[in-house]
Scaffold this motif. Sequence first.
Motif, PDB file in Angstrom:
ATOM      1  N   ASP A  49       0.864  -1.179   0.000  1.00 55.64           N
ATOM      2  CA  ASP A  49       0.000   0.000   0.000  1.00 55.64           C
ATOM      3  C   ASP A  49       0.903   1.233   0.000  1.00 55.64           C
ATOM      4  O   ASP A  49       1.559   1.529   0.990  1.00 55.64           O
ATOM      5  CB  ASP A  49      -0.901  -0.004   1.227  1.00 55.64           C
ATOM      6  CG  ASP A  49      -1.862   1.169   1.257  1.00 55.64           C
ATOM      7  OD1 ASP A  49      -1.699   2.122   0.449  1.00 55.64           O
ATOM      8  OD2 ASP A  49      -2.779   1.149   2.095  1.00 55.64           O
ATOM      9  N   SER A  63      -0.191   4.369  -0.695  1.00 54.44           N
ATOM     10  CA  SER A  63      -1.033   5.566  -0.661  1.00 54.44           C
ATOM     11  C   SER A  63      -0.476   6.643   0.273  1.00 54.44           C
ATOM     12  O   SER A  63      -0.705   7.823   0.055  1.00 54.44           O
ATOM     13  CB  SER A  63      -2.460   5.204  -0.246  1.00 54.44           C
ATOM     14  OG  SER A  63      -2.473   4.608   1.042  1.00 54.44           O
ATOM     15  N   TYR A 113      -0.449  -0.835  -4.453  1.00 50.36           N
ATOM     16  CA  TYR A 113      -1.796  -0.317  -4.271  1.00 50.36           C
ATOM     17  C   TYR A 113      -1.786   1.190  -4.101  1.00 50.36           C
ATOM     18  O   TYR A 113      -1.111   1.719  -3.227  1.00 50.36           O
ATOM     19  CB  TYR A 113      -2.459  -0.977  -3.063  1.00 50.36           C
ATOM     20  CG  TYR A 113      -3.857  -0.461  -2.804  1.00 50.36           C
ATOM     21  CD1 TYR A 113      -4.922  -0.878  -3.589  1.00 50.36           C
ATOM     22  CD2 TYR A 113      -4.101   0.453  -1.805  1.00 50.36           C
ATOM     23  CE1 TYR A 113      -6.199  -0.401  -3.379  1.00 50.36           C
ATOM     24  CE2 TYR A 113      -5.376   0.943  -1.582  1.00 50.36           C
ATOM     25  CZ  TYR A 113      -6.421   0.504  -2.363  1.00 50.36           C
ATOM     26  OH  TYR A 113      -7.683   0.991  -2.155  1.00 50.36           O
ATOM     27  N   GLN A 114      -2.494   1.867  -4.955  1.00 56.30           N
ATOM     28  CA  GLN A 114      -2.773   3.299  -4.885  1.00 56.30           C
ATOM     29  C   GLN A 114      -1.529   4.149  -4.571  1.00 56.30           C
ATOM     30  O   GLN A 114      -1.477   4.844  -3.554  1.00 56.30           O
ATOM     31  CB  GLN A 114      -3.854   3.545  -3.831  1.00 56.30           C
ATOM     32  CG  GLN A 114      -4.555   4.853  -3.998  1.00 56.30           C
ATOM     33  CD  GLN A 114      -5.727   4.972  -3.024  1.00 56.30           C
ATOM     34  OE1 GLN A 114      -5.991   4.102  -2.209  1.00 56.30           O
ATOM     35  NE2 GLN A 114      -6.428   6.070  -3.115  1.00 56.30           N
ATOM     36  N   GLY A 121      -5.800   0.455  -7.751  1.00 52.10           N
ATOM     37  CA  GLY A 121      -6.314   1.612  -7.044  1.00 52.10           C
ATOM     38  C   GLY A 121      -7.574   1.291  -6.295  1.00 52.10           C
ATOM     39  O   GLY A 121      -7.943   0.125  -6.183  1.00 52.10           O
ATOM     40  N   PRO A 122      -8.216   2.314  -5.819  1.00 53.62           N
ATOM     41  CA  PRO A 122      -9.438   2.087  -5.046  1.00 53.62           C
ATOM     42  C   PRO A 122     -10.570   1.524  -5.891  1.00 53.62           C
ATOM     43  O   PRO A 122     -10.579   1.602  -7.075  1.00 53.62           O
ATOM     44  CB  PRO A 122      -9.810   3.479  -4.526  1.00 53.62           C
ATOM     45  CG  PRO A 122      -9.062   4.439  -5.363  1.00 53.62           C
ATOM     46  CD  PRO A 122      -7.910   3.702  -5.968  1.00 53.62           C
TER      47      PRO A 122
END
Length: 101
Positions: free
Chosen positions: A45, A47, A77-78, A100-101
């Motif tokens: 992740d 993000s 991820y993102q 992504g989301p």
Amino acid sequence: MNIQQKDAQTTVVTGLQELVAVNAAMVSDQIRAALPAGCTTLDLDLSGMTFLDSSGLGVLISLHKTMRSRSGTLRLYQPAPSVQQVLELTRLHRVFEITGP
């Protein structure tokens, strides 16, 4: 950094804020040590990541190779906009699976 087992095949890493020369080896070692034998998917992740340098890119490439040797995958991820920009400038967005989301 937080490393958790989502299920028997998936490991999830969250809380990475920077992946730079100062912490690259430590992050790589901790993630590798936490991967169980049956893990075929590693989700990072990104993000909350604010900075990624060439050493950090080396870690991502190395983890990608590790997962490929297990017939698995590394998923990013993102990624934050600044991280996404680095991935695109280096054309690594074509190598990694980015979700992504």
